[in-house]
Scaffold this motif. Structure first.
Motif, PDB file in Angstrom:
ATOM      1  N   MET A  61       2.081   2.065  -3.385  1.00 27.00           N
ATOM      2  CA  MET A  61       1.004   2.619  -4.212  1.00 27.00           C
ATOM      3  C   MET A  61       0.589   4.008  -3.733  1.00 27.00           C
ATOM      4  SD  MET A  61      -0.454   1.318  -6.858  1.00 27.00           S
ATOM      5  CE  MET A  61      -0.971   2.646  -7.917  1.00 27.00           C
ATOM      6  N   GLY A  62       0.955   4.343  -2.472  1.00 27.91           N
ATOM      7  CA  GLY A  62       0.660   5.698  -2.000  1.00 27.91           C
ATOM      8  C   GLY A  62      -0.652   5.841  -1.257  1.00 27.91           C
ATOM      9  N   HIS A  63      -1.109   4.777  -0.591  1.00 27.10           N
ATOM     10  CA  HIS A  63      -2.342   4.870   0.191  1.00 27.10           C
ATOM     11  C   HIS A  63      -2.175   5.940   1.278  1.00 27.10           C
ATOM     12  CE1 HIS A  63      -5.729   3.941   2.707  1.00 27.10           C
ATOM     13  NE2 HIS A  63      -6.141   2.983   1.892  1.00 27.10           N
ATOM     14  N   THR A  67       0.286  11.144  -5.808  1.00 23.35           N
ATOM     15  CA  THR A  67      -0.974  10.503  -5.426  1.00 23.35           C
ATOM     16  C   THR A  67      -1.024   9.111  -6.053  1.00 23.35           C
ATOM     17  OG1 THR A  67      -2.106  11.383  -7.356  1.00 23.35           O
ATOM     18  CG2 THR A  67      -2.201  12.708  -5.338  1.00 23.35           C
ATOM     19  N   PRO A  68      -1.872   8.248  -5.521  1.00 25.98           N
ATOM     20  CA  PRO A  68      -1.944   6.892  -6.077  1.00 25.98           C
ATOM     21  C   PRO A  68      -2.205   6.876  -7.576  1.00 25.98           C
ATOM     22  CG  PRO A  68      -3.182   7.009  -4.031  1.00 25.98           C
ATOM     23  CD  PRO A  68      -2.761   8.408  -4.361  1.00 25.98           C
ATOM     24  N   ASP A  69      -3.074   7.787  -8.052  1.00 30.78           N
ATOM     25  CA  ASP A  69      -3.358   7.745  -9.484  1.00 30.78           C
ATOM     26  C   ASP A  69      -2.179   8.230 -10.309  1.00 30.78           C
ATOM     27  OD1 ASP A  69      -4.563  10.086  -8.029  1.00 30.78           O
ATOM     28  OD2 ASP A  69      -4.709  10.897 -10.070  1.00 30.78           O
ATOM     29  N   ASN A  90       0.812  -1.218   0.000  1.00 30.49           N
ATOM     30  CA  ASN A  90       0.000   0.000   0.000  1.00 30.49           C
ATOM     31  C   ASN A  90       0.844   1.267   0.000  1.00 30.49           C
ATOM     32  OD1 ASN A  90      -2.963  -0.666   0.099  1.00 30.49           O
ATOM     33  ND2 ASN A  90      -2.241  -1.982   1.741  1.00 30.49           N
ATOM     34  N   ALA A  99      -0.079   5.306 -10.575  1.00 29.54           N
ATOM     35  CA  ALA A  99      -0.635   4.380 -11.558  1.00 29.54           C
ATOM     36  C   ALA A  99      -0.229   4.817 -12.955  1.00 29.54           C
ATOM     37  CB  ALA A  99      -2.151   4.330 -11.439  1.00 29.54           C
ATOM     38  N   PHE A 153       0.848  -0.834 -10.573  1.00 27.82           N
ATOM     39  CA  PHE A 153      -0.488  -1.397 -10.390  1.00 27.82           C
ATOM     40  C   PHE A 153      -0.500  -2.201  -9.109  1.00 27.82           C
ATOM     41  CE2 PHE A 153      -3.440  -4.931 -10.750  1.00 27.82           C
ATOM     42  CZ  PHE A 153      -4.558  -4.409 -11.379  1.00 27.82           C
ATOM     43  N   LEU A 154      -1.555  -2.043  -8.341  1.00 28.76           N
ATOM     44  CA  LEU A 154      -1.700  -2.840  -7.125  1.00 28.76           C
ATOM     45  C   LEU A 154      -2.976  -3.655  -7.211  1.00 28.76           C
ATOM     46  CD1 LEU A 154      -0.997  -3.610  -4.154  1.00 28.76           C
ATOM     47  CD2 LEU A 154      -2.227  -1.542  -3.450  1.00 28.76           C
ATOM     48  N   SER A 155      -2.807  -4.961  -7.102  1.00 28.21           N
ATOM     49  CA  SER A 155      -3.968  -5.819  -7.013  1.00 28.21           C
ATOM     50  C   SER A 155      -4.296  -5.927  -5.529  1.00 28.21           C
ATOM     51  CB  SER A 155      -3.643  -7.182  -7.611  1.00 28.21           C
ATOM     52  OG  SER A 155      -4.557  -8.144  -7.161  1.00 28.21           O
ATOM     53  N   LEU A 156      -5.470  -5.409  -5.160  1.00 31.47           N
ATOM     54  CA  LEU A 156      -5.757  -5.310  -3.729  1.00 31.47           C
ATOM     55  C   LEU A 156      -6.129  -6.641  -3.094  1.00 31.47           C
ATOM     56  CD1 LEU A 156      -6.329  -2.295  -4.816  1.00 31.47           C
ATOM     57  CD2 LEU A 156      -7.460  -2.031  -2.619  1.00 31.47           C
ATOM     58  N   PRO A 191     -10.494  -6.158  -2.771  1.00 28.85           N
ATOM     59  CA  PRO A 191     -10.993  -5.143  -3.714  1.00 28.85           C
ATOM     60  C   PRO A 191     -12.385  -4.658  -3.306  1.00 28.85           C
ATOM     61  CG  PRO A 191     -10.236  -7.126  -4.844  1.00 28.85           C
ATOM     62  CD  PRO A 191     -10.318  -7.460  -3.397  1.00 28.85           C
ATOM     63  N   THR A 192     -12.602  -3.370  -3.443  1.00 32.81           N
ATOM     64  CA  THR A 192     -13.850  -2.741  -3.007  1.00 32.81           C
ATOM     65  C   THR A 192     -14.902  -2.796  -4.096  1.00 32.81           C
ATOM     66  OG1 THR A 192     -12.289  -1.133  -2.195  1.00 32.81           O
ATOM     67  CG2 THR A 192     -14.575  -0.713  -1.709  1.00 32.81           C
TER      68      THR A 192
END
Lengths: 807, 274
Positions: free
Chosen positions: B60-62, B83-85, B57, B88, B93-96, B99-100
């Motif tokens: 990815m920058g959470h 920022t996370p985007d 995380n 990206a 890419f982070l596979s969570l 996933p939400t």
């Protein structure tokens, strides 16, 4: 034709203004001549002219006589009631004038035409300029035109239904609309015909101070289906523009009518719409809708901490609120709202309570129709003289004695002086007396009380018992108390003002009722002679504001204060030319005091009170509060509640409303289903999105008449909050008088989670876009019912909301 | 191999040095050093609570994860502050792990928004073709196209959906945070095949797992073992076998860390399919 294409650079989102384009404009203002002129220019049949003139009479006469005065004022006379934009009604797109096209271009109308639209009936100003129906619809016998054409070409159908759902005398604005209506849509779907593509009309308000009074009449014959879409995108103006539409829907047995509204009124558009549908046996009516009034600065709100001006009420304060059982409860304020100045009206009751509010602010009203009295929340604009409104009677006594500040009580003199530690009945009586007939100098306090006055002994007894002052001197009517500490004490507790500047300090409002009553009694003892031939007593002052204060605490104490009257006299000085005006005000106190929590008093008058900054409160659960002793509802929407009357067995009603509240906005959405017939069903779904300080509220009213057995209804409220601050509340009102009724109520509140945003971001979607996407997802059930271009426009609006650039 | 690197661009190399991370004031990572050269597949293993997901995380920058020291460089430049985007868009890419769901947003719309965000919009036909092909490859029903993303998906469906997005979005560095957990054998094989497929496209992969099951299908170039917020052991693929044999205990002892009682997951790791 001459087409003005003026300043197009004043580009503000959807607030672009293409400049006025019109070929004919009626005189500003309203009169039988203007109405007759409108009717003549439209070449209407005599019955319609008669209908209009009768409606105008209703507007003048029945709702409220005081409106006669208003019509000479700026408001209603400052409006063009009829503007015809172009000489001919356009038949194809090519014929539509360029400036008008430009407006529509920006709204996506031409695309709509090129694609799959059935017909576009776009209202620009009052007249329909462009209008077409696809051939296949015509073949089916479907009539879709502007309302004027409907009247001209299909007079029998038109006359049979026009004004039957909402009669001209239904309310003030319905009457206004009935008198000056122009444009709008007429839809007639014959028996058994399904119109598979939505019929659309695009309404806009364009000319400044231009009132739009469309009239929409939709008739769906037995077993037919039609979806009508109304979209509004109004440009922004500095002045209020009035929009007062009437929408009538008749769904005959087994018919299915869906009516969708997409609204983007700019803040200053005044939207007073009456929408009602009647569903006969097994018919289905769906309203898909959403939408915005308030009380003037200085309105006194009764809180559990005393009485405050409405502008000082903050979220979290608890205000007195009426329960459905007619008892008082303290309810937290969820949100407050301030509005830029807009037209307000002063409503006065026979009992002399008065309040200044916008005309869409609802009051608890008792109206007699024949022998039946209906209790309902009615917006000010719909209240008539003679209706009764709820006033606060006996209020819960939540007051507490006030602890006097120590500093006020410390004597700095050798004179014997002590002061009480907390307020008492005796102290308040004394202060009441002082306010009525006292004045203060640096080292003494003077009370005007002749020796023969029955109050004199009590004044002296109070001085002794409260302050330990035994010695006073007398100079004629003056009782002098030579005590600097007493003078300082009176000043320190906030009673320092001179005759004109006297006001009650804030702490007084939070006292127990007994102490408030003692204060008023002290005032009356000083100042209130029981006049010959008068039942009531009065107190007077040169300061009207002070008397307003006293009136407020008298209401709080459950007394019956009446009117404040003005008395003045001119005097010429003996030597010289100077003329002096003496003026004072009297507050009359009624002998008969209320003995119930609420009582009703007739409305005496409603008069224009000018443009004022207004405020509104959002109150939890019970959604009402007490302002100037009058029970008021949270404002908004009420005039915009679409309602469905389920009149035939097996009928079904559906209301879907969507509301967005951006930063500082407050949106109310809701609907009303009235089950009159048995075995009728309804579904009310509300979806709301709030961001930042935005608030959304859902208000729904479900009513089941006594004979309507077997009714089933579902009320569902879904709220989406975009951050911690945002909030959403639901207030379902249910009024069920029948047995064997099933009602389900479901409410969900979800938040746009940080995890959802993060998830989108990990895929390269920026935060704002992610939020917009999530919001779009939330209202998907609404959007997917819309044709593409509406969905696109809605998405754009949401995106703008997310950027914080709208609202 | 298929997509030639942009000339003069710095290699797609991830370099983490002395990384310290706090979550809500609590120190989770206490100085991580880790390097992932372009196109390599590394496995990051370790017991629960060792900080693996925190590392993922943080890369990815959470916003919940506060970097209090050290650096994360990608292509020779710091990711910190992005920022996370933005990350990206740099190809990460982070596979969570969880996933939400986003109700109301279909897979198609979600992926299009993602491609737009990444500046790689494709013509609609090509896009739909690609997504449909990926659904077939991952043995998922075409109905997923219009289903709301992760809404009422089973655990396995969510994980496959992550791999599908990985395949469509084609990042330069994929971090798979326990993408293998909660999968049955078939699903695991499908996911692993998916990883192998994208791996062959010059993509760096960091597989985070606490059991070696997935590593039976995907052979890592290197294996790192984390415990108590540190990398305590790094080695080749053979390390996986050693962990399978001995568990983490000996490594933990060697690192001077107390061994924890075997956790349920550790038992589950020996379950069928391993």
């Amino acid at each position: 034709m001459a087409v003005a294409a003026k300043d197009l650079t004043k580009d503000y989102k959807y607030g672009f203004n293409d400049g006025d384009v019109f070929v004919f404009r009626a005189k500003k203002g309203l009169s039988p001549e203007v109405v007759a002129d409108i009717s003549r220019r439209k070449s209407e049949p005599p019955w319609m002219l008669a209908f209009r003139l009768k409606a105008l009479e209703h507007f003048y006469r029945r709702p409220m006589p005081s409106w006669g005065a208003d019509l000479t004022g700026m408001d209603f006379d400052d409006i063009y009631y009829y503007v015809r934009p172009a000489e001919e009604q356009g038949r194809t797109w090519d014929e539509v004038p360029a400036a008008i096209k430009q407006t529509f271009d920006r709204l996506g109308i031409p695309e709509a035409e090129r694609k799959f639209l059935a017909g576009v009936s776009a209202q620009y100003e009052s007249e329909v300029v462009y209008h077409s129906i696809r051939a296949d619809l015509e073949k089916l016998g479907v009539l879709f035109s502007d309302c004027d054409t409907g009247l001209r070409e299909h007079p029998e159908i038109f006359r049979r239904y026009f004004g039957t759902v909402i009669p001209a005398n239904d309310n003030k604005f319905a009457a206004l609309n009935s008198a000056v209506w122009s444009g709008g849509s007429f839809v007639y779907v014959p028996k058994g015909v399904r119109v598979d593509i939505p019929l659309q009309a695009y309404f806009r308000i364009n000319s400044e101070s231009m009132g739009q009074f469309e009239r929409t009449l939709i008739i769906a014959e037995e077993g037919s289906y039609v979806h009508y879409i109304e979209g509004c995108t109004a440009p922004t103006y500095s002045r209020d523009s009035l929009h007062s539409a009437v929408v009538e829907i008749i769904a005959q047995p087994g018919a299915h009518v869906r009516y969708t509204t997409i609204q983007n009124w700019s803040n200053n558009v005044y939207n007073l719409v009456t929408k009602r549908a009647i569903a006969r046996e097994r018919a289905v009516v769906e309203w898909i809708d959403g939408n915005l009034g308030c009380l003037a600065t200085g309105t006194r709100v009764f809180t559990d901490q005393g009485v405050k001006p409405i502008e000082d009420v903050r979220p979290g304060d608890a205000v007195l609120s009426l329960t459905p059982e007619f008892t008082w409860t303290a309810q937290p304020v969820i949100a407050t709202k301030r509005n830029e100045p807009r037209p307000t009206y002063r409503m006065t009751t026979v009992d002399h309570r008065e309040v200044v509010a916008t005309d869409n602010h609802p009051f608890l009203t008792l109206r007699k129709t024949g022998r039946v009295r209906h209790l309902q929340w009615l917006p000010l604009g719909a209240i008539r003289v003679g209706d009764e409104v709820a006033l606060s009677g006996v209020l819960p006594d939540d007051g507490r004695p006030w602890e006097l500040p120590a500093a006020a009580r410390v004597p700095r003199s050798r004179n014997p002086f002590r002061a009480p530690a907390v307020t008492s009945d005796e102290l308040m009586w004394f202060l009441g007396f002082y306010v009525g007939d006292g004045l203060r100098e640096a080292s003494r306090v003077i009370l005007c009380v002749p020796e023969a006055d029955p109050a004199e002994a009590r004044v002296r007894a109070s001085l002794a018992s409260l302050f330990g002052i035994e010695r006073t001197t007398r100079h004629g009517v003056q009782l002098r108390v030579n005590s600097a500490p007493l003078s300082r004490f009176i000043e320190a507790i906030g009673f320092s003002g001179g005759a004109r500047g006297k006001r009650l300090p804030e702490w007084v409002y939070a006292l127990p009722a007994r102490q408030l009553r003692a204060f008023v009694e002290g005032y009356v003892a000083a100042d209130g002679p029981v006049r010959a031939n008068h039942e009531n007593v009065s107190v007077s002052s040169v300061s009207r504001a002070l008397l307003e204060d006293v009136k407020t605490i008298a209401i709080k104490a459950g007394m019956n204060p009446l009117k404040i009257s003005k008395w003045s006299r001119r005097e010429r000085k003996p030597l010289g030319v100077e003329e002096k005006l003496y003026q004072h005000h009297s507050l009359h106190l009624g002998e008969q005091e209320p003995h119930t929590p609420v009582y009703f008093s007739e409305v005496l008058g409603i008069a224009e009170a000018g443009d004022q900054t207004t405020y509104d409160l959002e109150v939890a659960t019970t959604a009402n509060f007490v302002a100037n002793g009058i029970v008021v509802h949270n404002s908004k929407v009420t005039m915009k509640y679409p309602s469905i009357y389920l009149m035939g067995e097996g009928a079904h009603g559906e209301i879907l409303s969507v509301a967005f509240a951006g930063e500082g906005q407050h949106q109310d959405a809701g609907g009303k289903c009235i089950h009159v017939a048995p075995n009728t069903t309804s579904t009310i779904v509300s979806k709301s999105v709030s961001k930042g300080t935005g608030r959304t509220s859902y208000r729904g009213h479900l009513k089941v008449h006594p004979k309507a057995h077997g009714v089933r209804s579902t009320v569902r409220c879904d709220a989406l909050l975009l951050d911690e601050q945002a909030r959403s509340d639901t207030y379902p009102y249910m009024d069920v008088e029948a047995d064997d009724v099933q009602i389900g109520h479901e409410a969900t509140v979800s938040k746009v989670g940080d995890e959802q945003i993060f998830y989108c971001q990990t895929r390269g979607i920026a935060e704002a876009e992610a939020t917009a996407m999530i919001v779009n997802g939330f209202i998907e059930p609404f959007v997917k019912e819309l044709p593409m271009e509406y969905a696109v426009e809605l998405n754009r609006l949401i995106a703008l909301q997310m950027e914080g650039s709208v609202g | 191999m298929s997509t030639p690197p942009t000339p003069a661009a710095a290699p797609d190399r991830l370099e983490i040095a002395g990384l310290k991370v706090e979550v809500e004031g609590k120190q989770i990572l206490c100085g991580i050093d880790l390097a992932l050269p372009p196109g390599e597949v590394h496995a990051l293993m370790g017991p629960n609570g060792s900080g693996k997901s925190t590392l993922a995380n943080t890369i990815m920058g959470h916003p919940k994860y506060q970097v209090t020291g050290g650096s994360i460089d990608w292509r020779g430049e710091s990711l910190l502050g992005l920022t996370p985007d933005q990350r990206a868009r740099q190809g990460i890419f982070l596979s969570l792990q969880y996933p939400t769901a986003i109700p109301g947003v279909s897979l198609v719309n979600f992926l299009r928004a993602a491609l737009r965000g990444l500046g790689r919009e494709m013509p609609a036909r090509e896009f739909l073709g690609t997504v449909k092909q990926e659904l077939r490859t991952l043995k998922m029903d075409q109905a997923f196209l219009s289903r709301y993303i992760n809404d009422n998906f089973s655990g396995g469906e969510k994980k496959r959906m992550e791999i599908l997005q990985l395949a469509v979005l084609q990042p330069k560095l994929a971090i798979l945070d326990e993408t293998d957990s909660g999968l049955d054998v078939d699903a695991l094989r499908t996911v692993a095949e998916g990883v192998n497929r994208v791996r062959s496209e010059d993509m760096g992969v960091l597989i985070i797992t606490h059991y070696q099951r997935i590593l039976d299908y995907v052979t890592p170039d290197r294996v790192h073992v984390m415990a108590a917020g540190r990398v305590i052991e790094s080695g080749g693929a053979e390390l996986v076998a050693r962990i399978e044999r001995e568990g983490y205990d000996s490594m933990l002892r060697a690192a001077g860390l107390e061994t924890e009682p075997a956790e349920e997951e550790a038992v589950a790791a020996g379950a069928p399919g391993a």
